[in-house]
Design an enzyme around this catalytic site. Structure first.
Site, PDB file in Angstrom:
ATOM      1  N   SER A   1       6.314  -4.655   0.751  1.00  0.00           N
ATOM      2  CA  SER A   1       6.404  -5.922   1.231  1.00  0.00           C
ATOM      3  C   SER A   1       7.282  -6.249   2.282  1.00  0.00           C
ATOM      4  O   SER A   1       7.321  -7.396   3.034  1.00  0.00           O
ATOM      5  CB  SER A   1       7.121  -6.661  -0.105  1.00  0.00           C
ATOM      6  OG  SER A   1       8.613  -6.435  -0.081  1.00  0.00           O
TER       7      SER A   1
ATOM      8  N   THR B   1       7.228  -1.967  -4.898  1.00  0.00           N
ATOM      9  CA  THR B   1       7.658  -0.938  -5.847  1.00  0.00           C
ATOM     10  C   THR B   1       7.126  -0.755  -7.172  1.00  0.00           C
ATOM     11  O   THR B   1       6.907   0.300  -7.460  1.00  0.00           O
ATOM     12  CB  THR B   1       9.217  -1.348  -5.867  1.00  0.00           C
ATOM     13  OG1 THR B   1       9.974  -1.074  -4.617  1.00  0.00           O
ATOM     14  CG2 THR B   1       9.918  -0.043  -6.711  1.00  0.00           C
TER      15      THR B   1
ATOM     16  N   THR C   1       9.829  -6.551  -3.756  1.00  0.00           N
ATOM     17  CA  THR C   1      11.027  -7.390  -4.030  1.00  0.00           C
ATOM     18  C   THR C   1      11.839  -7.873  -2.551  1.00  0.00           C
ATOM     19  O   THR C   1      12.231  -8.978  -2.401  1.00  0.00           O
ATOM     20  CB  THR C   1      12.170  -6.827  -4.689  1.00  0.00           C
ATOM     21  OG1 THR C   1      12.475  -5.515  -4.164  1.00  0.00           O
ATOM     22  CG2 THR C   1      11.888  -6.517  -6.037  1.00  0.00           C
ATOM     23  N   ASP C   2      11.406  -6.877  -1.453  1.00  0.00           N
ATOM     24  CA  ASP C   2      11.952  -7.373  -0.195  1.00  0.00           C
ATOM     25  C   ASP C   2      11.739  -8.432   0.442  1.00  0.00           C
ATOM     26  O   ASP C   2      12.739  -9.308   0.827  1.00  0.00           O
ATOM     27  CB  ASP C   2      11.829  -6.103   0.520  1.00  0.00           C
ATOM     28  CG  ASP C   2      12.701  -4.824   0.234  1.00  0.00           C
ATOM     29  OD1 ASP C   2      13.608  -4.753  -0.486  1.00  0.00           O
ATOM     30  OD2 ASP C   2      12.409  -3.864   0.947  1.00  0.00           O
TER      31      ASP C   2
END
Length: 339
Positions: free
Chosen positions: A60, A18, A91-92
């Site tokens: 990700s 992101t 972040t995932d």
């Protein structure tokens, strides 16, 4: 960020996520390169010498084991030339990547920091610029070492990271372990400073076995599903309820399914669906009996991303069950306090 003497040299590695995304007709997509990310935080260059290198450009969600090996290899190739490393990451799956790198790069006296954001860096209202600035600041601190995540002012051990919020800036928690440090503006407050204990030389690994599966128990789930599921993997993690155990309905069919997988040479690890406080199969009969009889492995206080990636690392190093179990029970980068 240290300013005395020679500037620290930091290598910024772009992997997408992101933080590097732009809006398209299909939704957010990684497009901003690593060197372009630095243009949004020009103040970094006044304190630290930063080079940028783009190694991946992925949401990700698409991260695989081969990408972790690419990250580790890139750091190994540049290890002697830099004082620290920052990976910009989505972040995932950041928790999985930070755990995987903790096993692929052990005993690093230099910090390897993962960071990212919940909103792209090119937006006015974003957490990306602060997170990137904090990550570089931490990577330049002489007290920092090993793999960590820096996010929303928190410094979290790489094996203890868990994403707990999908949209909020405060996206990550440290599971079953204290924060290592907190960052506020120019100040880093270390809560745990144990770099003096680092004695072994850095060790890089280059092999992972991705054939690790996660089986989540739900009420009334047919035990046949575990049998079918387990055939496809070398190791199966069973995510049980509460402190851990196996259902005893249907005449103990779950126990039979586990026993057959063990007889087929599969590694079985019991963990819990509850993120905090860990498993303890000795508490209830549904856990104690099966663990004692079948000699199952148990994850205790380890985070799920660490259990998954540690098994991938272990099975990439050895096929000997005794050696594998010994490695699982050996704490690495603070991944467990139990053993």
């Amino acid at each position: 960020m240290e300013t005395k003497g020679k500037k620290k040299r930091i290598l910024l590695l772009g992997t997408g996520g992101t933080i590097a995304s732009v809006q398209t007709k299909d939704g957010l997509t990684p497009a901003i390169k690593a060197d372009q990310l630095l243009q949004y935080v020009p103040e970094i260059a006044t304190k630290v010498d930063v080079d940028a290198k783009q190694i991946l450009n992925l949401d990700s969600t698409n991260i695989e084991t081969c990408h972790w090996l690419t990250m580790a290899k890139t750091i190994q190739q540049n290890y002697d030339a830099y004082d620290g490393f920052v990976l910009c990451h989505g972040t995932d799956t950041m928790a999985y990547s930070s755990a995987a790198l903790s096993y692929l790069i052990q005993h690093s006296s230099k910090p390897i920091v993962l960071t990212g954001s919940q909103k792209p860096i090119n937006l006015d209202n974003t957490d990306a610029r602060v997170n990137l600035r904090d990550a570089v600041r931490f990577a330049a601190d002489s007290r920092a070492h090993d793999v960590n995540v820096v996010f929303e002012g928190k410094v979290i051990c790489g094996t203890r990271v868990q994403k707990v919020r999908t949209k909020s800036y405060n996206a990550f928690d440290s599971v079953n372990y204290p924060l290592l440090a907190a960052i506020q503006e120019e100040r880093i407050a270390f809560y745990i400073d144990d770099k003096a204990r680092q004695s072994a030389p850095v060790h890089f690994y280059s092999t992972l076995d991705p054939a690790v599966g996660l089986f989540k128990l739900t009420p009334s789930l047919d035990p046949v599903m575990l049998t079918v599921f387990g055939r496809s993997f070398h190791a199966v993690i069973i995510e049980a309820f509460g402190v851990g155990g196996l259902p005893t309905y249907r005449a103990g069919a779950y126990r039979d399914a586990v026993e057959k997988l063990l007889q087929a040479g599969k590694t079985i690890v019991m963990t819990t669906q509850v993120p905090y406080e860990g498993s303890d199969m000795s508490v209830y009969a549904v856990g104690r009996d099966v663990k004692e009889d079948l000699d199952l492995w148990e994850a205790y206080d380890m985070s799920l991303p660490s259990v998954v990636t540690k098994l991938m690392w272990i099975l990439g190093q050895t096929e000997d069950p005794k050696e594998a179990r010994k490695l699982f029970q050996t704490p690495i980068n603070r991944d467990t306090l139990w053993f």
